[in-house]
Design a protein around this motif. Structure first.
Motif, mmCIF file in Angstrom:
data_model
loop_
_atom_site.group_PDB
_atom_site.id
_atom_site.type_symbol
_atom_site.label_atom_id
_atom_site.label_comp_id
_atom_site.label_asym_id
_atom_site.label_seq_id
_atom_site.Cartn_x
_atom_site.Cartn_y
_atom_site.Cartn_z
ATOM 1 N N MET A 1 0.854 -1.242 0.074
ATOM 2 C CA MET A 1 0.017 0.158 0.037
ATOM 3 C C MET A 1 0.807 1.201 -0.229
ATOM 4 N N ASN A 2 2.153 1.080 0.243
ATOM 5 C CA ASN A 2 2.894 2.190 0.305
ATOM 6 C C ASN A 2 3.407 2.791 -0.731
ATOM 7 N N ALA A 14 4.940 12.807 1.248
ATOM 8 C CA ALA A 14 4.762 12.852 2.549
ATOM 9 C C ALA A 14 6.325 13.514 3.109
ATOM 10 N N GLY A 15 6.075 14.499 3.724
ATOM 11 C CA GLY A 15 7.444 15.030 4.367
ATOM 12 C C GLY A 15 8.068 15.817 3.661
ATOM 13 N N ASN A 91 2.473 16.687 5.171
ATOM 14 C CA ASN A 91 3.231 16.010 6.305
ATOM 15 C C ASN A 91 2.366 14.667 6.568
ATOM 16 N N ILE A 92 1.080 14.364 6.126
ATOM 17 C CA ILE A 92 0.319 13.274 6.533
ATOM 18 C C ILE A 92 0.907 11.947 5.512
ATOM 19 N N SER A 93 1.542 10.994 6.405
ATOM 20 C CA SER A 93 2.047 9.924 5.686
ATOM 21 C C SER A 93 1.366 8.707 5.373
ATOM 22 N N SER A 94 0.287 8.718 6.175
ATOM 23 C CA SER A 94 -0.741 7.715 5.926
ATOM 24 C C SER A 94 -1.593 7.642 4.704
ATOM 25 N N LYS A 96 -4.293 6.134 4.493
ATOM 26 C CA LYS A 96 -5.769 6.071 5.013
ATOM 27 C C LYS A 96 -6.353 7.477 5.751
ATOM 28 N N VAL A 97 -5.218 8.063 6.387
ATOM 29 C CA VAL A 97 -5.669 9.493 6.996
ATOM 30 C C VAL A 97 -5.996 10.444 5.578
ATOM 31 N N ARG A 98 -5.166 10.244 4.611
ATOM 32 C CA ARG A 98 -5.253 11.164 3.588
ATOM 33 C C ARG A 98 -6.692 11.061 2.966
ATOM 34 N N ARG A 99 -7.040 9.782 2.811
ATOM 35 C CA ARG A 99 -8.475 9.625 2.204
ATOM 36 C C ARG A 99 -9.507 9.914 2.950
ATOM 37 N N ARG A 100 -9.420 9.694 4.418
ATOM 38 C CA ARG A 100 -10.466 10.378 5.401
ATOM 39 C C ARG A 100 -10.510 11.764 5.167
#
Length: 227
Positions: A1-2, A14-15, A91-94, A96-100
């Motif tokens: 997934m990454n 990210a970052g 800065n959001i590396s996940s 899933k967090v980006r999608r939400r």
């Protein structure tokens, strides 16, 4: 997934850092700033000259003034929160967090389109029934609140469009990074090796040891009994 997380959902890796100029020039950020400004205009107009001696200029309807002010404040706070999210998005590396985050952006923007439409209809109808204030006090502010309530509808609709584009881009990136590769199956799996057939299959077959030469032995030769 990454594999495709770095640039998923319309952002840089990210970052990768936050350049204020590049962030502020993005189309969805510019639209967000317009949402923020329009919300200030609406609740500012109503709050400054929307009342005379505790009476709302919108046909003396207290709920109209409170409703318009409330929606303006909610839109203001929501715009600020989403702007902060846009700044911190890199800065959001996940994934899933980006999608939400993008889904929440679409949901909130859709809610604001509906609420601004209700606000525009409510204030317009109340102002249509209102008597003209003495000396024209607050007329421009009341009309301005109605006008910017209407302008907020397409602006927040544009936020939905850009959020959907980011969601679609992220979904496509995630699919490409997790899709099937080659002819065998899942990513990382070696392709299946087929069994040999035909002459190769016959050549690959070997008889058990000490069994093939028994019938070719000379007559009378005493064989060892098999235990």
């Amino acid at each position: 997934m990454n594999g495709g997380v770095g640039s998923a959902y319309g952002s840089g890796k990210a970052g990768s850092g936050n350049d204020p100029i590049s962030i502020l020039t993005k189309p969805h950020v510019i639209i967000r700033l317009l949402c923020w400004v329009f919300s200030i205009v609406v609740f500012g107009c109503i709050g400054s000259e929307g009342w005379i001696r505790d009476k709302c200029l919108y046909n003396n309807d207290t709920h109209a003034c409170n409703f318009g002010t409330g929606i303006g404040v909610i839109a203001f706070l929501g715009s600020v929160g989403l702007l902060v999210t846009d700044v911190m998005f890199n800065n959001i590396s996940s994934i899933k967090v980006r999608r939400r985050t993008v889904i929440a952006d679409m949901a909130f923007s859709a809610a604001m389109v509906f609420m601004w439409f209700v606000t525009f209809c409510y204030l317009s109808d109340a102002w249509r029934k209102s008597p003209m204030p003495r000396h024209g006090y607050g007329v421009n502010n009341m009309r301005g609140a109605i006008a910017f309530s209407f302008f907020s509808i397409p602006v927040w609709a544009a936020c939905i469009f850009f959020a959907y584009q980011r969601y679609k881009q992220g979904a496509d990136t995630a699919f490409m990074s997790t899709g099937y590769e080659g002819e065998g199956g899942m990513p990382g799996e070696a392709p299946y090796t087929s069994y040999p057939d035909g002459p190769e299959m016959n050549d690959a077959y070997q008889e058990p040891p000490f069994s093939g030469g028994q019938k070719d032995m000379a007559p009378g030769f005493n064989q060892q009994p098999a235990y």
